[in-house]
Motif scaffolding. Structure first.
Motif, PDB file in Angstrom:
ATOM      1  N   UNK A 168       0.842  -1.185   0.000  1.00  0.00           N
ATOM      2  CA  UNK A 168       0.000   0.000   0.000  1.00  0.00           C
ATOM      3  C   UNK A 168       0.885   1.244   0.000  1.00  0.00           C
ATOM      4  N   UNK A 169       0.555   2.178  -0.868  1.00  0.00           N
ATOM      5  CA  UNK A 169       1.238   3.469  -0.883  1.00  0.00           C
ATOM      6  C   UNK A 169       0.181   4.560  -0.785  1.00  0.00           C
ATOM      7  N   UNK A 170       0.539   5.666  -0.174  1.00  0.00           N
ATOM      8  CA  UNK A 170      -0.370   6.807  -0.130  1.00  0.00           C
ATOM      9  C   UNK A 170      -0.338   7.470  -1.500  1.00  0.00           C
ATOM     10  N   UNK A 171      -1.496   7.630  -2.111  1.00  0.00           N
ATOM     11  CA  UNK A 171      -1.553   8.223  -3.444  1.00  0.00           C
ATOM     12  C   UNK A 171      -2.289   9.554  -3.388  1.00  0.00           C
ATOM     13  N   UNK A 172      -1.776  10.530  -4.131  1.00  0.00           N
ATOM     14  CA  UNK A 172      -2.393  11.850  -4.176  1.00  0.00           C
ATOM     15  C   UNK A 172      -3.819  11.729  -4.670  1.00  0.00           C
ATOM     16  N   UNK A 173      -4.725  12.418  -3.992  1.00  0.00           N
ATOM     17  CA  UNK A 173      -6.131  12.394  -4.357  1.00  0.00           C
ATOM     18  C   UNK A 173      -6.948  11.356  -3.612  1.00  0.00           C
ATOM     19  N   UNK A 211       1.381   6.505 -12.919  1.00  0.00           N
ATOM     20  CA  UNK A 211       2.815   6.390 -13.196  1.00  0.00           C
ATOM     21  C   UNK A 211       3.193   7.490 -14.176  1.00  0.00           C
ATOM     22  N   UNK A 212       4.172   8.297 -13.789  1.00  0.00           N
ATOM     23  CA  UNK A 212       4.624   9.347 -14.688  1.00  0.00           C
ATOM     24  C   UNK A 212       5.648   8.765 -15.640  1.00  0.00           C
TER      25      UNK A 212
END
Length: 92
Positions: free
Chosen positions: A7-12, A81-82
């Motif tokens: 789990x990663x914290x994702x913007x939004x 993913x950028x």
């Protein structure tokens, strides 16, 4: 969610974060994750507070990472993913 996923914290994404306020009572923050910030040598989570915070709705709360007790995932947004910049060919 697959077992090998993490789990990663994702913007939004929406989170409910409990952090240390006093020895006897945690502070509860509800809102949208906007990223990370640095406060001196410490990292902090930037959370845009939602309407449950009344006067503070829309304000960004910085919660030092070492003060976090728990994070509840309310609504997870897919991580974007950028694209990395491709190196240009050099001739010479």
């Amino acid at each position: 969610m697959p077992e090998d996923a993490f789990v990663v914290l994702t913007k939004g994404s929406r989170y409910r974060i409990q952090s240390i306020e006093t020895r006897d009572k945690p502070m509860v923050s509800h809102g949208i994750f906007r990223g990370y910030a640095t406060i001196g040598p410490d990292d902090a989570i930037c959370l845009e507070l939602d309407e449950s915070h009344k006067d503070l709705a829309g304000k960004v709360r910085l919660i030092p990472c070492h003060m976090v007790i728990s994070i509840d995932v309310v609504e997870q947004v897919e991580e974007k993913k950028e694209k990395g910049k491709e190196p240009k060919a050099m001739y010479g």
